[in-house]
Design an enzyme around this catalytic site. Structure first.
Site, mmCIF file in Angstrom:
data_model
loop_
_atom_site.group_PDB
_atom_site.id
_atom_site.type_symbol
_atom_site.label_atom_id
_atom_site.label_comp_id
_atom_site.label_asym_id
_atom_site.label_seq_id
_atom_site.Cartn_x
_atom_site.Cartn_y
_atom_site.Cartn_z
ATOM 1 N N GLU A 177 6.277 -9.191 14.944
ATOM 2 C CA GLU A 177 5.789 -9.617 16.259
ATOM 3 C C GLU A 177 6.045 -11.126 16.437
ATOM 4 O OE1 GLU A 177 1.970 -7.957 16.739
ATOM 5 O OE2 GLU A 177 1.815 -8.581 18.847
ATOM 6 N N ARG A 226 0.822 -1.223 0.000
ATOM 7 C CA ARG A 226 0.000 0.000 0.000
ATOM 8 C C ARG A 226 0.848 1.262 0.000
ATOM 9 N NH1 ARG A 226 -2.431 -3.848 2.776
ATOM 10 N NH2 ARG A 226 -1.437 -3.257 4.727
HETATM 11 P P1 AMP Z 1 5.034 -2.308 11.551
HETATM 12 O O1 AMP Z 1 6.274 -2.841 10.923
HETATM 13 O O2 AMP Z 1 4.601 -3.077 12.744
HETATM 14 O O3 AMP Z 1 5.094 -0.820 11.803
HETATM 15 O O4 AMP Z 1 3.847 -2.536 10.506
HETATM 16 C C1 AMP Z 1 3.658 -1.674 9.433
HETATM 17 C C2 AMP Z 1 3.330 -2.427 8.180
HETATM 18 O O5 AMP Z 1 2.337 -3.423 8.435
HETATM 19 C C3 AMP Z 1 2.757 -1.502 7.133
HETATM 20 O O6 AMP Z 1 3.303 -1.873 5.873
HETATM 21 C C4 AMP Z 1 1.260 -1.731 7.197
HETATM 22 O O7 AMP Z 1 0.717 -1.798 5.901
HETATM 23 C C5 AMP Z 1 1.081 -3.044 7.918
HETATM 24 N N1 AMP Z 1 0.185 -2.969 9.080
HETATM 25 C C6 AMP Z 1 0.522 -3.197 10.372
HETATM 26 N N2 AMP Z 1 -0.537 -3.121 11.170
HETATM 27 C C7 AMP Z 1 -1.583 -2.814 10.376
HETATM 28 C C8 AMP Z 1 -2.985 -2.582 10.624
HETATM 29 N N3 AMP Z 1 -3.515 -2.671 11.849
HETATM 30 N N4 AMP Z 1 -3.773 -2.282 9.573
HETATM 31 C C9 AMP Z 1 -3.242 -2.192 8.321
HETATM 32 N N5 AMP Z 1 -1.949 -2.408 8.029
HETATM 33 C C10 AMP Z 1 -1.113 -2.715 9.037
#
Ligand code: AMP
Length: 184
Positions: A109, A72
């Site tokens: 995670e 996205r």
């Molecule tokens: P992080 O690495 O944990 O910051 O996760 C960010 C990535 O995961 C981004 O590329 C987001 O598209 C996706 N992502 C994580 N959590 C969500 C969520 N609750 N809703 C949509 N996309 C998420």
């Protein structure tokens, strides 16, 4: 009622908040997926969101390229690059780009993942990195580190939405200024 908040002010935060769809238990139980499809489909609100991110890009100094994280982030990056008249680079999941590439793994995670960028277009470039959502910060951190490893200077980091309760921003301290249009 509390006003929606974000780094570009309550008006744009409210516009983004009004066009996000919460999808409980997707893609796995316990996760509330933040679907940006309604925002992307609304020409006025999407244009305003890209404009607000563009203001931050400009505030971070000259930029050669906008980088977007698969998948996205590509949508945000493409619109932003076109708006700003700069180039575009895709930060992809491992195994999708033709060689030569640079790769970096990072912790999720549960388990780990890898990101890749093309070699040859980043050295010496000033790059602004975007994604749709900042959650734990692992993806943006790995993306920014990878761009730097490829010889780029990361000028700033932008997202439509920050899940503030996960404190992903703390993982980006010292990397580059972070800009989230909406923080929940
Ligand atoms: P992080 O690495 O944990 O910051 O996760 C960010 C990535 O995961 C981004 O590329 C987001 O598209 C996706 N992502 C994580 N959590 C969500 C969520 N609750 N809703 C949509 N996309 C998420």
């Amino acid at each position: 009622m509390t006003l929606p908040c974000g780094d570009a002010g309550p008006q744009i935060a409210g516009a983004v908040a009004a066009l996000l769809r919460d999808v409980p238990d997707f893609p796995q139980p316990g996760i509330v997926f933040k679907d940006i499809a309604p925002l992307l489909a609304d020409a006025k609100a999407f244009g305003a969101a890209i404009g607000a991110l563009g203001d931050h890009v400009s505030g971070c100094g000259p930029v050669d390229l906008v980088a977007g994280v698969e998948a996205r982030g590509f949508l945000v990056a493409g619109a932003l690059a076109r708006d700003l008249g700069c180039g575009l680079v895709a930060v992809r999941k491992a195994g999708k780009l033709p060689p030569p590439t640079m790769r970096r793994s990072y912790e999720l995670e549960y388990g780990s993942a890898e990101l890749e960028v093309p070699v040859g277009v980043l050295d010496g470039m000033r790059v602004y990195l975007v994604d749709d959502v900042l959650a734990t910060g692992g993806t943006l951190r790995a993306g920014a580190d990878l761009l730097a490893q490829a010889g780029a200077t990361v000028t700033g980091l932008g997202v439509l939405l920050e899940l503030g309760f996960l404190d992903g921003r703390s993982r980006l301290t010292g990397v580059a200024p972070v800009h989230a249009l909406l923080r929940v």
